[in-house]
Design a protein around this motif. Sequence first.
Motif, PDB file in Angstrom:
ATOM      1  N   SER A 338     -13.934  13.439 -19.106  1.00 46.56           N
ATOM      2  CA  SER A 338     -13.581  12.041 -18.841  1.00 46.56           C
ATOM      3  C   SER A 338     -14.761  11.121 -19.137  1.00 46.56           C
ATOM      4  O   SER A 338     -14.597  10.040 -19.722  1.00 46.56           O
ATOM      5  CB  SER A 338     -13.145  11.865 -17.379  1.00 46.56           C
ATOM      6  N   ALA A 339     -15.950  11.556 -18.741  1.00 54.82           N
ATOM      7  CA  ALA A 339     -17.155  10.758 -19.014  1.00 54.82           C
ATOM      8  C   ALA A 339     -17.411  10.671 -20.509  1.00 54.82           C
ATOM      9  O   ALA A 339     -17.804   9.616 -21.034  1.00 54.82           O
ATOM     10  CB  ALA A 339     -18.352  11.369 -18.291  1.00 54.82           C
ATOM     11  N   GLN A 340     -17.183  11.776 -21.233  1.00 53.34           N
ATOM     12  CA  GLN A 340     -17.375  11.769 -22.691  1.00 53.34           C
ATOM     13  C   GLN A 340     -16.410  10.789 -23.364  1.00 53.34           C
ATOM     14  O   GLN A 340     -16.779  10.091 -24.316  1.00 53.34           O
ATOM     15  CB  GLN A 340     -17.166  13.185 -23.236  1.00 53.34           C
ATOM     16  N   VAL A 341     -15.177  10.738 -22.853  1.00 58.64           N
ATOM     17  CA  VAL A 341     -14.192   9.809 -23.420  1.00 58.64           C
ATOM     18  C   VAL A 341     -14.652   8.369 -23.234  1.00 58.64           C
ATOM     19  O   VAL A 341     -14.575   7.545 -24.157  1.00 58.64           O
ATOM     20  CB  VAL A 341     -12.798  10.014 -22.773  1.00 58.64           C
ATOM     21  N   ILE A 342     -15.164   8.051 -22.047  1.00 60.48           N
ATOM     22  CA  ILE A 342     -15.601   6.672 -21.784  1.00 60.48           C
ATOM     23  C   ILE A 342     -16.792   6.321 -22.671  1.00 60.48           C
ATOM     24  O   ILE A 342     -16.891   5.192 -23.177  1.00 60.48           O
ATOM     25  CB  ILE A 342     -15.944   6.485 -20.286  1.00 60.48           C
ATOM     26  N   LEU A 343     -17.690   7.266 -22.896  1.00 64.61           N
ATOM     27  CA  LEU A 343     -18.807   7.022 -23.816  1.00 64.61           C
ATOM     28  C   LEU A 343     -18.282   6.730 -25.221  1.00 64.61           C
ATOM     29  O   LEU A 343     -18.800   5.852 -25.923  1.00 64.61           O
ATOM     30  CB  LEU A 343     -19.748   8.224 -23.828  1.00 64.61           C
ATOM     31  N   ALA A 344     -17.238   7.453 -25.623  1.00 60.79           N
ATOM     32  CA  ALA A 344     -16.634   7.204 -26.936  1.00 60.79           C
ATOM     33  C   ALA A 344     -15.937   5.837 -26.957  1.00 60.79           C
ATOM     34  O   ALA A 344     -15.938   5.146 -27.987  1.00 60.79           O
ATOM     35  CB  ALA A 344     -15.639   8.311 -27.272  1.00 60.79           C
ATOM     36  N   MET A 349     -15.883   0.015 -28.700  1.00 53.48           N
ATOM     37  CA  MET A 349     -16.144  -1.411 -28.446  1.00 53.48           C
ATOM     38  C   MET A 349     -17.257  -1.922 -29.356  1.00 53.48           C
ATOM     39  O   MET A 349     -17.248  -3.079 -29.778  1.00 53.48           O
ATOM     40  CB  MET A 349     -16.524  -1.629 -26.976  1.00 53.48           C
ATOM     41  N   GLU A 350     -18.208  -1.067 -29.642  1.00 59.31           N
ATOM     42  CA  GLU A 350     -19.345  -1.447 -30.483  1.00 59.31           C
ATOM     43  C   GLU A 350     -19.061  -1.207 -31.973  1.00 59.31           C
ATOM     44  O   GLU A 350     -19.955  -1.327 -32.812  1.00 59.31           O
ATOM     45  CB  GLU A 350     -20.585  -0.667 -30.047  1.00 59.31           C
ATOM     46  N   LYS A 351     -17.797  -0.839 -32.273  1.00 56.35           N
ATOM     47  CA  LYS A 351     -17.325  -0.597 -33.643  1.00 56.35           C
ATOM     48  C   LYS A 351     -18.132   0.485 -34.361  1.00 56.35           C
ATOM     49  O   LYS A 351     -18.336   0.433 -35.572  1.00 56.35           O
ATOM     50  CB  LYS A 351     -17.350  -1.897 -34.451  1.00 56.35           C
ATOM     51  N   GLN A 352     -18.554   1.480 -33.582  1.00 54.89           N
ATOM     52  CA  GLN A 352     -19.252   2.644 -34.157  1.00 54.89           C
ATOM     53  C   GLN A 352     -18.194   3.712 -34.445  1.00 54.89           C
ATOM     54  O   GLN A 352     -18.059   4.711 -33.738  1.00 54.89           O
ATOM     55  CB  GLN A 352     -20.319   3.149 -33.179  1.00 54.89           C
ATOM     56  N   TYR A 353     -17.421   3.472 -35.482  1.00 54.26           N
ATOM     57  CA  TYR A 353     -16.239   4.282 -35.744  1.00 54.26           C
ATOM     58  C   TYR A 353     -16.559   5.744 -36.051  1.00 54.26           C
ATOM     59  O   TYR A 353     -15.801   6.646 -35.654  1.00 54.26           O
ATOM     60  CB  TYR A 353     -15.427   3.661 -36.875  1.00 54.26           C
ATOM     61  N   ARG A 379      -6.003   3.919 -29.296  1.00 53.06           N
ATOM     62  CA  ARG A 379      -6.752   2.666 -29.434  1.00 53.06           C
ATOM     63  C   ARG A 379      -7.543   2.639 -30.740  1.00 53.06           C
ATOM     64  O   ARG A 379      -7.673   1.591 -31.384  1.00 53.06           O
ATOM     65  CB  ARG A 379      -7.691   2.482 -28.229  1.00 53.06           C
ATOM     66  N   PHE A 380      -8.082   3.797 -31.111  1.00 49.83           N
ATOM     67  CA  PHE A 380      -8.853   3.899 -32.342  1.00 49.83           C
ATOM     68  C   PHE A 380      -7.957   3.616 -33.553  1.00 49.83           C
ATOM     69  O   PHE A 380      -8.344   2.900 -34.488  1.00 49.83           O
ATOM     70  CB  PHE A 380      -9.468   5.301 -32.421  1.00 49.83           C
ATOM     71  N   LEU A 381      -6.730   4.141 -33.524  1.00 50.63           N
ATOM     72  CA  LEU A 381      -5.787   3.891 -34.615  1.00 50.63           C
ATOM     73  C   LEU A 381      -5.428   2.405 -34.700  1.00 50.63           C
ATOM     74  O   LEU A 381      -5.350   1.830 -35.792  1.00 50.63           O
ATOM     75  CB  LEU A 381      -4.518   4.726 -34.420  1.00 50.63           C
ATOM     76  N   LEU A 382      -5.215   1.769 -33.556  1.00 52.84           N
ATOM     77  CA  LEU A 382      -4.909   0.335 -33.549  1.00 52.84           C
ATOM     78  C   LEU A 382      -6.078  -0.475 -34.077  1.00 52.84           C
ATOM     79  O   LEU A 382      -5.883  -1.463 -34.801  1.00 52.84           O
ATOM     80  CB  LEU A 382      -4.546  -0.128 -32.136  1.00 52.84           C
TER      81      LEU A 382
END
Length: 803
Positions: A338-344, A349-353, A379-382
């Motif tokens: 869960s923490a790893q997901v939030i870091l991603a 948010m910082e557009k580090q795709y 969210r990444f796909l959107l």
Amino acid sequence: MKTNLISSVVFACSFLLQTAACSSPEEAAQNHLQKGKELFEKGEFDKALLELKTSSQSSDKFGEAYFYMALLDEKNNNFKSMRQNLIRALELEPGLTSAKIKLGKLDIIFGDLDKALEQAELVLASDSSNIDAKLIKASVYIKQSKKDQAAEVVNLVLKDSPDNVEALSLQAALFAEKNEINQALVLVNRALEKEPKNLPLRLFKIKLDAGLNNIDNVVKGYEELIQLYPDANNFKLSLASIYSMTGKLEEAEGLLREMVQKSNDKVEPEIVLIEFLNARAKDRVIAEYESMLSRHQKQPKMLLELSKWMVASGYAESAKKGLEQVVELEKNNETGLSAQVILAEIALMEKQYSTVESSLRDILSVNSELIQANLLKGRFLLAQNKTDEAIELLNKLVWNKVNVDDVYSLLGEAYLIKQDRKQAEKIFKQALEVNPANLAAFSRIYGNYLQSGQKENARQYLEKALSIKQNDVLLLTSKAELDILEKKWDGAQEAIQRLALFSKDKAMPTYLQANILQGKGKFSEAINLYDKLIQQHPNHLNSLINLVRSYEALGQRDKAVAYLEKHHAKYPDELNAVGALSDLYAANNDFAKTKKLLTDQIKYTPKATSIYLALARVEAVMNKNIESAKKVYLQGLEINQDDPQLSMALAGLYEQLNEKQSAIKVYKNLLDKNPGTSLAINNLASLLIESNNPDEIDQGVELAKVFKDSENPYFQDTYAWALIKTGSNSEGLKLLQALILKEPKLPEFRYHLGVAHLNAGNKATAISELKQSISLSEKQKRNFAGKDDAKKILEETENSAGN
């Protein structure tokens, strides 16, 4: 020896059988009932409940067993079960007066006033002096707004029992209803002398003191409640709110820190504390968060929740530290992932795709069904404009019965991107079924209900959300505003107090407080608060507007004018004050003064678009000619080249003046600079479709295609008219027929529908629609594009019909 032993056993068994035979089920039930009552009186409630249930199971003939079970329900605030047990008790023993009294009081709580009166009358029929029954009647009368009847009953009770606490409370409520607060307080204080621990009475006293704006007594009231109920955090929060509203921030923070210290293993008080700091001492939030990280360094779930709050509140960079601690402690188990997901998510948010893609690959390789990771993928796909892929992924999660509100919420957002609003609304409601406090879904559904005037439905969603997120600023603000709108002052006051703790917008609680005073008709007090806000925030538009309205309500428009003139002199560059003052001048029909104010302001702030728009309206009124507004728009566009608002206003004016080519030119220029402006696209398309030039008609039709799935009726009409112009008459006719049901009084819609019917061979209907279009235009005193054509077509159609 052996024989004697057997004889003894047989004798013992025979004795037990005889004893059992003597004890009937009714006697056993009576024994268990008696034991249950004794245990209840001793305060051993769990054991009492066991005995009472055993009694009812042994013999279901004793209503008293159900009555005592109802008393146990009352202690647990389980009023629904309490009511059922009382009803059963009275079915078995109709003479249980105490059960009738309890049931009557419960009926009032549940809103069944007729049933409450029925219970009271049943008691009074056998005991005409029963005070509790009389007070039930008085309470019902108050609920029914029969104040005189209620007062009569209460006065009779107090005559015989002058210290009856409930009667004193009801009489105090009657005084409060008449806004006689001091008299109400005298009665409440008398009642509290008799029952100092009566919680409803203490809360009522606080409410009365708040009505008198006696803050010292309100504070004292909450301090006494905290002493009586030291574990009730709600009272501490309420007192902290009062402290915050009155500028006693250190005292407020002290209370919140006390809550944290007493609940060291719970995350909620810690989040309340940093929410407060975020609203009142933003520069200390990060340090406090880092202190919490240090304090809970071996508690990964606490660290995760605190870090999630930090991310949601705009402190993503700082939150990384806590999330990395969680990952280090938990690795690839559920909390760590869960923490790893939030870091991603922070990377997204910082557009580090590339980081997002890599993180998702790693996380999903460990657990491909992890919901948070799949949501992030959506969210990444959107974010990459892959809306269809996102919808496919999220629908797959729904089909797999992943009942997570964020899945529905994100799916709703995806459908909005596709402009499928009906499907989006359906999905958002599903999100709220799972989690009523999903703020993304709540905002959409709540806003829709409010806009359509369905306040009761809106409130239901709001109350469910607040029951989960009691401190959320959006929800508290929504509740305060809705309560003010519906004149529910107490509810609004409670929401505002809580807002004072958590709102980063420090003006909001004060502004809403002023709204309450204004709504109650306390206009002078409201003006004082609005003035305080305006001094702190000179351009606070709503405060300026409501200050003027409050003066107007007092019949003191001259004071409003004087106030705004003085304010404008002090803050000449604050445009909202100029707008409010110009509106006042116009309301006085002093257009010369209005023109001078706006003309002078343009010299001072030449790039202020709103001033040109206001001045153009004044010129049109003064000269009784809309064409006089043209020079103002052109003057504004000389200084503010290609300004969208001024361009739209000028183009609209050209349309009204029937200078269609000039309007087309302005719209095209506007769209060259602002290609996504829907209103400009619509207006330009409408003009081009009405042209006699085939190329222009084709251009208009092409522009109108963008509105095929629009929900805006004007845009839909443009698209329908384009269909009719290009030979798709049946499709256009169907769309227009649906539009007329929604908007029956728009002449251009009727004109287009008339032409569509004429094309379909429905001459009589066409004549009726064309006549209505012209009639509506004349009644509304406004022309529309195609009015001359409508008249011509009507005349030709009527002539051909006559022939």
